[in-house]
Design an enzyme around this catalytic site. Sequence first.
Site, PDB file in Angstrom:
ATOM      1  CB  CYS A   1      -0.702  -0.062   1.418  1.00 37.50           C
ATOM      2  SG  CYS A   1      -1.892   1.756   0.965  1.00 37.50           S
TER       3      CYS A   1
ATOM      4  NE  ARG B   1     -17.335  -5.837  13.605  1.00 34.40           N
ATOM      5  CZ  ARG B   1     -18.273  -5.107  12.057  1.00 34.40           C
ATOM      6  NH1 ARG B   1     -17.403  -4.254  11.806  1.00 34.40           N
ATOM      7  NH2 ARG B   1     -19.374  -5.198  11.245  1.00 34.40           N
TER       8      ARG B   1
ATOM      9  CB  CYS C   1     -19.040  -4.589   4.537  1.00 36.83           C
ATOM     10  SG  CYS C   1     -18.413  -3.690   5.701  1.00 36.83           S
TER      11      CYS C   1
ATOM     12  CB  CYS D   1     -15.842  -7.493   5.908  1.00 32.17           C
ATOM     13  SG  CYS D   1     -17.158  -6.820   6.755  1.00 32.17           S
TER      14      CYS D   1
ATOM     15  CB  CYS E   1      -1.635   3.600   7.725  1.00 34.04           C
ATOM     16  SG  CYS E   1      -2.520   4.907   6.834  1.00 34.04           S
TER      17      CYS E   1
ATOM     18  CB  CYS F   1      -0.840   0.028   8.030  1.00 32.18           C
ATOM     19  SG  CYS F   1      -1.873  -1.677   7.067  1.00 32.18           S
TER      20      CYS F   1
ATOM     21  CB  CYS G   1     -18.394   0.230   8.581  1.00 24.55           C
ATOM     22  SG  CYS G   1     -17.229  -0.830  10.481  1.00 24.55           S
TER      23      CYS G   1
END
Length: 336
Positions: free
Chosen positions: A51, A258, A126, A95, A55, A58, A186
């Site tokens: 990616c 969640r 999702c 998801c 972040c 991550c 979400c």
Amino acid sequence: MVEKISQCDIGKLFDMAFADLLWEAQRVHRLHFDANQLQVSTLASIKTGACSEDCKYCSQSAHYDTFVENEKLLKPDFIIQEAKAAKSRGATRFCMGAAWRRLHDRDLPQMVEAIFGVKSLGLEACMTLGELSASQALALKAAGLDYYNHNIDTSEQYYKKIVSTHTFDDRLKTLQHVRQAGLKVCCGGIMGMGESREDRVSFLYTLASLSPQPESVPINRLIPIEGTPLESVAPIDDIEFVRTIAVARILMPQTMIRLSAGRADMSDAMQALCFLAGANSIFYGDKLLTAENPQIDKDYDLMKKLGIKKMGGVQTEGASLSGTSNRIDCLTVCND
Ligand code: SF4
């Protein structure tokens, strides 16, 4: 009845005596949900690693050297097979997560095909595909997508310390596209990234101020990943984490809260406290994208011990949220 809440009010909730806070969270929880039911979803990675974003938490960022092995975008047939397997294990929502900054139009047809397939199995669908344009959000909605996940992660102030390649405002813009397309939202974050209590207050304030409020709010506890800048960050205190869940429940009474990443390192007692604080949804399956998650059998054992049942069938929670504002009709703190 309090209809607007300030960050000061949220701070006071955090400051409540622990037993009082849990009592209030339980009371609110029971007004809107069966406190002995959990919604279970499965999260699958459909494009892994490499990616462009940085972040700091991550494992999939190309900026860090981690254990993750990159994988290209999976074909829709393969994704649908995974969804079938998730359904056979009892998931009601599937998801799909892709590691990239934003969805490109060239990949949209594959996403649409995957959504059709997942929905034809009778599962809720999702996706979490990064930034979306308004037209992409509409296309996903037209294909039958139920939920779109896009986390704000932390407070606006602290976000700059966690990510430099995109902004908090970018996140809010995608959330707006998602909501305008009629998708359910979400949106949550990660606790234990070195943020302060004030950051947690501000994070929950942002979420609770969205109008309507998100239908799902994942609260993750950081899993420190070797090779990332947060690999050695001090963990969040257990009680503070439970407080965060309880305050989220009180602020967002009709939202599915969640308990997400980080459960693999939590004791049964800690998870039970989180459920008492109002968490009523988990991801299950051995993997959460690339992170460890408790074995399914372990989750079933825990649910049995606690007398918790899985919410059955396709969930329709959140449908009644449309049109509601940030109304909090059960708060007992002052509103100065
Ligand atoms: S955008 Fe998503 S996949 Fe990419 S580094 Fe950030 S959290 Fe990881």
